[in-house]
Design a protein around this motif. Structure first.
Motif, PDB file in Angstrom:
ATOM      1  N   GLU A 399      65.871  15.808  39.131  1.00  0.00           N
ATOM      2  CA  GLU A 399      65.507  14.899  40.273  1.00  0.00           C
ATOM      3  C   GLU A 399      66.158  13.519  40.098  1.00  0.00           C
ATOM      4  O   GLU A 399      66.674  13.005  41.099  1.00  0.00           O
ATOM      5  CB  GLU A 399      64.040  14.730  40.434  1.00  0.00           C
ATOM      6  CG  GLU A 399      63.242  15.925  41.118  1.00  0.00           C
ATOM      7  CD  GLU A 399      61.723  15.970  41.075  1.00  0.00           C
ATOM      8  OE1 GLU A 399      61.138  14.748  40.375  1.00  0.00           O
ATOM      9  OE2 GLU A 399      61.007  16.659  41.616  1.00  0.00           O
ATOM     10  N   ASN A 400      65.903  12.867  38.713  1.00  0.00           N
ATOM     11  CA  ASN A 400      66.307  11.703  38.530  1.00  0.00           C
ATOM     12  C   ASN A 400      68.092  11.744  38.477  1.00  0.00           C
ATOM     13  O   ASN A 400      68.541  10.520  38.871  1.00  0.00           O
ATOM     14  CB  ASN A 400      65.948  11.286  37.116  1.00  0.00           C
ATOM     15  CG  ASN A 400      64.678  10.845  37.179  1.00  0.00           C
ATOM     16  OD1 ASN A 400      63.909  10.440  38.117  1.00  0.00           O
ATOM     17  ND2 ASN A 400      63.935  10.848  35.948  1.00  0.00           N
ATOM     18  N   VAL A 401      68.698  12.627  38.186  1.00  0.00           N
ATOM     19  CA  VAL A 401      70.061  12.685  38.043  1.00  0.00           C
ATOM     20  C   VAL A 401      70.801  13.063  39.478  1.00  0.00           C
ATOM     21  O   VAL A 401      71.640  12.103  39.905  1.00  0.00           O
ATOM     22  CB  VAL A 401      70.482  13.962  37.187  1.00  0.00           C
ATOM     23  CG1 VAL A 401      72.263  14.162  37.316  1.00  0.00           C
ATOM     24  CG2 VAL A 401      70.245  13.743  35.734  1.00  0.00           C
ATOM     25  N   ASN A 402      69.951  13.455  40.227  1.00  0.00           N
ATOM     26  CA  ASN A 402      70.317  13.749  41.624  1.00  0.00           C
ATOM     27  C   ASN A 402      70.252  12.424  42.334  1.00  0.00           C
ATOM     28  O   ASN A 402      71.252  12.051  43.307  1.00  0.00           O
ATOM     29  CB  ASN A 402      69.816  14.998  42.287  1.00  0.00           C
ATOM     30  CG  ASN A 402      70.252  16.262  41.645  1.00  0.00           C
ATOM     31  OD1 ASN A 402      71.703  16.489  41.406  1.00  0.00           O
ATOM     32  ND2 ASN A 402      69.499  17.338  41.682  1.00  0.00           N
ATOM     33  N   ALA A 403      69.073  11.894  42.305  1.00  0.00           N
ATOM     34  CA  ALA A 403      68.909  10.510  43.030  1.00  0.00           C
ATOM     35  C   ALA A 403      69.946   9.348  42.473  1.00  0.00           C
ATOM     36  O   ALA A 403      70.454   8.819  43.400  1.00  0.00           O
ATOM     37  CB  ALA A 403      67.565   9.879  42.744  1.00  0.00           C
TER      38      ALA A 403
END
Length: 452
Positions: A399-403
């Motif tokens: 989730e953090n990488v994609n954001a």
């Protein structure tokens, strides 16, 4: 009247013939019904004879045949090349050479006579007392006599513990021992001992170990620590941890527990989104770092403030086999809730799309290997095919990488750094261009003010 008599007689004759036909038809129907009933009874008897009153495998089973859906991607990764341990590959012609060495190792152990309990009679009696437990550890019904099964457990188990003790130099190594003085044998043997289909119940090995352990020898190590030290160079070169509070099922399970020992359990979920590859993340400004060159937490991947830190992992020639057997174990064992290695394979597959991605991680020291970048890319691109990840262990990470990746500002920053701040000449050119633009603007502004 005569005519009537003849007519009546004819009618009676016709009725008699109809009656005979009805009787014949009824007899035929009865025969058909009897035949149908016999057929049904035969089928029912056949089904009842094969109905399983117990579950097809015990709930405690922990040693499995590799499912065809997983085996087909690389069958060699699951099959022994040198030695059979346990019943699944017992008696195979290509593995008979090691049977002589197993029996020789058993002789070496008994000949030392380390304790008063170290007699073949005591060892057989101890394993016989746990035979049913051992059989229940295998998902299949083992079609072997009690004598043959117990013999196999004793011979295979004593070979394993004698091998570990020799490697730790707790017992002398014979100068003619091919296991230690044949260059290729150690690698092949290590790979075979970590196959899911080639396992012994841990209770067997542990029982034999304690029956043959010298009580007054302080330098003697615990069985699990001996095993982890033996496998350390071939288990991604991670530092062994023998203190995880979980019951060990077999050697492969012991290796998995050791590799998970320092990995904190994170949030898990059944749903996640794939992350971009290394090349794509670099274009978005993501920085990759090796985690302080520590070798004890290969699964602990983190992402914070645009920096992804990945612990180093050494992948040798047996790397694919070990990965695949760990993943297969997670897929087959219903008591394993967190598919840690399957999740790890998913993350590495996302990151590595091409050999260029693999080469970058190798250059960074994140992947340490003597394999080619093409081999590494090929390995991770098909490692978790046809698996099911019910509990994915990197939900927050993805989730953090994609954001971060979807934020355009990070991409623009990267373009500026790459195109205009990558070297002093680029910076000088940019500053000069800005100065010229500024002076031009000021000159234009001065001209306008003078005119008005």
């Amino acid at each position: 009247m005569a005519v009537n008599n003849v007519s009546d007689h004819s009618v009676m004759q016709i009725k008699d013939e109809d009656k005979d036909d009805v009787i014949a038809e009824n007899d035929g129907n009865m025969a058909t019904l009897t035949e149908d009933r016999n057929y049904v009874e035969l089928v029912v008897s056949s089904i009842r004879g094969r109905i399983q009153q117990q579950p097809p495998r015990p709930a405690c089973s922990c040693i499995f045949r590799i499912p065809t859906v997983l085996r087909r991607h690389n069958e060699k990764a699951f099959l022994p090349d040198l030695i059979s341990i346990g019943p699944f590959h017992h008696g195979e012609k290509d593995l008979q050479v090691m049977e002589e060495i197993k029996l020789w190792y058993l002789h070496c152990l008994l000949d030392r006579n380390p304790t008063s309990e170290t007699s073949l009679e005591n060892l057989v009696e101890a394993i016989k007392s746990m035979e049913q437990h051992c059989r229940d550890c295998y998902e299949e019904r083992i079609d072997m006599s009690s004598e043959k099964f117990v013999e196999m457990m004793v011979v295979d188990g004593c070979f394993i513990i004698e091998l570990f003790r020799k490697w730790a130099k707790e017992v002398p190594i014979n100068e003619d021992d091919p296991v230690f003085y044949t260059a290729w044998m150690r690698s092949a043997l290590t790979k075979d001992l970590l196959l899911l289909e080639n396992q012994l119940p841990w209770k067997v090995v542990d029982c034999l170990f304690h029956h043959t352990k010298e009580k007054d020898k302080p330098e003697s190590k615990a069985l699990l620590l001996l095993a982890l030290k033996f496998f350390e160079p071939f288990a991604f070169s991670q530092d062994p941890h023998a203190d995880r509070p979980l019951e060990t099922e077999h050697l492969l399970d012991g290796i998995r527990n050791s590799l998970l020992a320092s990995y904190p359990q994170a949030e898990t979920n059944s749903y996640w989104d794939a992350i971009p590859s290394v090349t794509e993340l670099l274009q978005a400004g993501v920085e990759f770092k090796v985690r302080s060159n520590t070798w004890d937490n290969m699964l602990d991947i983190t992402f914070e403030n645009g920096v992804m830190e990945i612990p180093p992992t050494e992948i040798r020639g047996n790397g694919e086999s070990l990965f695949r057997n760990l993943i297969a174990y997670e897929q087959c064992n219903q008591s394993i809730n967190y598919c840690n290695f399957t999740s790890y394979a998913v993350i590495l597959d996302n990151l590595i799309n091409t050999s260029k991605d693999a080469d970058f991680l190798i250059q960074k020291g994140i992947i340490v290997t003597d394999l080619s970048k093409e081999d590494i890319a090929c390995l991770f691109n098909r490692l978790y095919s046809d698996t099911s990840v019910e509990y994915f262990c990197y939900v927050e990470l993805t989730e953090n990488v994609n954001a971060y990746y979807q934020d355009r500002w990070h991409r623009w920053q990267t373009i500026l750094r790459r195109d205009y701040f990558s070297n002093p000449w680029s910076i000088f050119s940019l500053v000069a261009a800005l100065l010229i633009l500024g002076f031009t603007f000021l000159q234009t502004l001065y001209s306008l003010l003078t005119y008005y």
